[in-house]
Design an enzyme around this catalytic site. Structure first.
Site, PDB file in Angstrom:
ATOM      1  N   LYS A  51     -34.236   4.855  -5.117  1.00 54.57           N
ATOM      2  CA  LYS A  51     -34.773   3.794  -5.425  1.00 54.57           C
ATOM      3  C   LYS A  51     -33.796   2.527  -5.565  1.00 54.57           C
ATOM      4  O   LYS A  51     -34.113   1.250  -5.305  1.00 54.57           O
ATOM      5  CB  LYS A  51     -35.190   3.983  -6.822  1.00 54.57           C
ATOM      6  CG  LYS A  51     -36.530   4.891  -7.097  1.00 54.57           C
ATOM      7  CD  LYS A  51     -36.987   5.067  -8.450  1.00 54.57           C
ATOM      8  CE  LYS A  51     -38.035   6.367  -8.669  1.00 54.57           C
ATOM      9  NZ  LYS A  51     -38.187   6.436 -10.018  1.00 54.57           N
TER      10      LYS A  51
ATOM     11  N   GLU B 252     -38.077  19.658  -8.180  1.00 55.82           N
ATOM     12  CA  GLU B 252     -37.487  18.749  -9.126  1.00 55.82           C
ATOM     13  C   GLU B 252     -37.004  19.350 -10.268  1.00 55.82           C
ATOM     14  O   GLU B 252     -35.891  18.886 -10.939  1.00 55.82           O
ATOM     15  CB  GLU B 252     -38.391  17.799  -9.502  1.00 55.82           C
ATOM     16  CG  GLU B 252     -38.000  16.189  -9.549  1.00 55.82           C
ATOM     17  CD  GLU B 252     -39.383  15.316  -9.536  1.00 55.82           C
ATOM     18  OE1 GLU B 252     -39.553  14.548  -8.504  1.00 55.82           O
ATOM     19  OE2 GLU B 252     -40.032  15.277 -10.501  1.00 55.82           O
TER      20      GLU B 252
ATOM     21  N   HIS C  25     -49.201  31.875  12.603  1.00 55.45           N
ATOM     22  CA  HIS C  25     -49.131  31.464  13.812  1.00 55.45           C
ATOM     23  C   HIS C  25     -48.116  30.146  14.112  1.00 55.45           C
ATOM     24  O   HIS C  25     -48.060  29.530  15.152  1.00 55.45           O
ATOM     25  CB  HIS C  25     -50.608  31.034  14.642  1.00 55.45           C
ATOM     26  CG  HIS C  25     -51.599  32.388  14.354  1.00 55.45           C
ATOM     27  ND1 HIS C  25     -51.869  33.164  15.505  1.00 55.45           N
ATOM     28  CD2 HIS C  25     -52.116  32.895  13.465  1.00 55.45           C
ATOM     29  CE1 HIS C  25     -52.647  34.114  15.137  1.00 55.45           C
ATOM     30  NE2 HIS C  25     -52.812  34.013  13.763  1.00 55.45           N
TER      31      HIS C  25
HETATM   32  O1  PA5 Z   1     -41.799  14.469 -12.336  1.00 59.36           O
HETATM   33  C1  PA5 Z   1     -41.581  13.218 -12.490  1.00 59.36           C
HETATM   34  O2  PA5 Z   1     -41.354  12.981 -13.446  1.00 59.36           O
HETATM   35  C2  PA5 Z   1     -41.868  12.309 -11.525  1.00 59.36           C
HETATM   36  O3  PA5 Z   1     -42.484  13.087 -10.201  1.00 59.36           O
HETATM   37  C3  PA5 Z   1     -42.846  11.212 -11.855  1.00 59.36           C
HETATM   38  O4  PA5 Z   1     -44.264  11.845 -12.050  1.00 59.36           O
HETATM   39  C4  PA5 Z   1     -43.195  10.341 -10.684  1.00 59.36           C
HETATM   40  O5  PA5 Z   1     -41.923   9.825 -10.351  1.00 59.36           O
HETATM   41  C5  PA5 Z   1     -44.157   9.273 -11.174  1.00 59.36           C
HETATM   42  O6  PA5 Z   1     -43.586   8.648 -12.264  1.00 59.36           O
HETATM   43  P1  PA5 Z   1     -44.564   7.837 -13.089  1.00 59.36           P
HETATM   44  O7  PA5 Z   1     -45.727   8.394 -13.858  1.00 59.36           O
HETATM   45  O8  PA5 Z   1     -43.577   7.136 -14.248  1.00 59.36           O
HETATM   46  O9  PA5 Z   1     -45.143   6.551 -12.321  1.00 59.36           O
END
Ligand code: PA5
Length: 449
Positions: A424, A289, A310
């Site tokens: 989303k 990310e 394996h």
């Molecule tokens: O790293 C990030 O920002 C995302 O993976 C969020 O943690 C994830 O989308 C969850 O978001 P939130 O804590 O707002 O529910």
């Protein structure tokens, strides 16, 4: 306490090229510590270990103890950065068979997870299990508006209120969210749940050392003090140094960037204990990310050895040569187990009789590194002393710091995730969420729905 060893990439890169990256690494560290780079509003994690005080840790431990005392199970609700870090550390520190142990044997409730998927079967089976168990809920969402945990929490809230009554439920739920905004904060305040704050300047995937990870980890019976301690030591070690050789995070960031520019676009994180499987998942999110944007980024993959030797071993040994491997090595295990001698030796295994399984595993590790390096896969090794809170606190901070340096070296903003929104938007349109009418029409036409 943690060592980065790059000796097994030296056949694949030029050392002068690696050391010529020093200037870039120094610039990236300046951008981090002077808060002058992209996404600098989200650098709070940098000093989370040294800034976490005893009062905060005590409040977390007290809430965790209270939830643990009244529960056989604690359900931790969250997704992404609000899920993977806690699970990574709890899984690493736990007995591999903790699900089958009693609460007394475990000395803590069992931690289960929800809100990290929308599977009907998963959530229906979880609710069925909870019918007959005493449980509490820790709900975690920084934005307080994420769909998956919101679905799971609505289901759990209805279930737990029916089971214990609305009033008693209040002491069985704790929320970790923004200090002021978001639907979860509003709901928690209106219901009177205990709440813990995710700092504004710490993004989801960098938040495991805040209450996001600390509350579930403490509830699972592990020491958040030792975890923060280990991370704090690493905070000092990873502060900018004169050369990359003195800084394990800088060395790792420089090495992986150089391999990437030499065509190694896939990094496989390997470990030799199933305890690390979720550390790998957490690491995949952290690097994927943070770096995967602007058509750039190393693809982070994971394997659990020797099991995956394996299955994935063939591809790693002889497949497309676009991969490098990073191995997490552990100096000492939590248990001791020696391989017994057998007089009949029908399985012909007496050649390892008297050796500990760690020794055998270590030889498998060395043999695999040698084979993979010979096969054209550069290898970075990261060694930690053990699988304990202190070592893992250090490992977590090390990966976070290296990720920031590495992302800046790549030229991206390591602290945003604009690409996560695309699915989303489509999902909301398909579910007819108010405000998405226009998108809904376009998508339905396109998909012939
Ligand atoms: O790293 C990030 O920002 C995302 O993976 C969020 O943690 C994830 O989308 C969850 O978001 P939130 O804590 O707002 O529910």
């Amino acid at each position: 306490m943690l060592k980065t060893d790059i000796s097994n990439i030296l056949n694949f890169i030029r050392t002068d090229e690696l050391y010529s990256l020093q200037e870039k690494v120094t610039t990236c560290n300046d951008m981090i510590y002077n808060k002058s780079g992209k996404g600098s509003d989200y650098l709070g994690w940098l000093e989370v270990p040294s800034k976490t005080n005893t009062a905060e840790l005590t409040a977390i431990s007290e809430c965790a103890r209270d939830l643990a005392e009244k529960s056989d199970i604690i359900v931790v609700v969250g997704i992404g950065g609000s899920y993977l870090g806690a699970r990574a550390l709890i899984d690493a520190l736990s007995n591999n068979f903790s699900q089958l142990l009693s609460k007394t044997e475990r000395k803590a409730p069992l931690i289960l997870y929800a809100g990290q998927n929308i599977s009907e079967d998963y959530h229906a089976e979880l609710l069925k299990l909870l019918n007959d168990r005493d449980y509490s809920v820790i709900v975690i969402s920084k934005s307080g508006t994420t769909t998956e945990p919101a679905i799971a929490f609505r289901l759990l809230k209805a279930h737990i209120e029916k089971k214990y009554g609305r009033e008693s439920t209040k002491s069985r739920i704790a929320a970790v969210t923004d200090k002021a905004k978001g639907a979860l904060k509003k709901l928690a305040d209106s219901e009177g749940y205990r709440t813990f704050v995710i700092p504004d300047d710490v993004g989801g995937r960098f938040s495991v050392l805040t209450p996001v990870g600390l509350l579930p980890i403490a509830a699972a019976g592990f020491s958040v003090e030792k975890l923060i301690n280990g991370a704090e030591e690493m905070e000092v070690i990873c502060k900018a140094k004169k050369t990359i050789d003195d800084n394990p995070a800088d060395l790792y960031a420089a090495a992986r960037n150089l391999l990437y520019s030499n065509g190694k676009a896939i990094e496989i994180l390997a470990s030799y204990s199933p305890n690390f499987n979720y550390i790998t998942e957490w690491w995949k999110q952290l690097y994927g990310e943070s770096e995967g944007k602007e058509r750039k980024g190393i693809y982070p993959a994971g394997v659990s050895f020797t099991a995956d030797l394996h299955s994935m071993g063939q591809l790693i040994q002889q497949g497309t040569r676009s991969i490098f491997e990073t191995v997490i090595s552990v100096e000492s295990t939590k248990n001791e187990l020696k391989f017994p001698k057998d007089e009949q030796n029908l399985d012909e295994m007496n050649f390892i009789a008297g050796k500990s399984l760690s020794e055998v595993n270590h030889m498998a590790e060395l043999g695999t590194i040698l084979a993979h390096v010979n096969g054209g896969v550069p290898n970075i090794s990261i060694t930690i002393p053990g699988i304990d809170e202190h070592s893992l606190g250090g490992l977590i901070y090390f990966f976070e710091k290296a990720c920031a340096v590495s992302g800046y070296m790549l030229g991206v903003n390591p602290f945003d995730q604009p690409g996560v929104e695309a699915y989303k938007k489509n999902m909301f349109a398909l579910l007819n969420k108010p405000g998405f009418e226009k998108e809904s029409e376009v998508i339905r036409k396109k998909m012939k729905l």
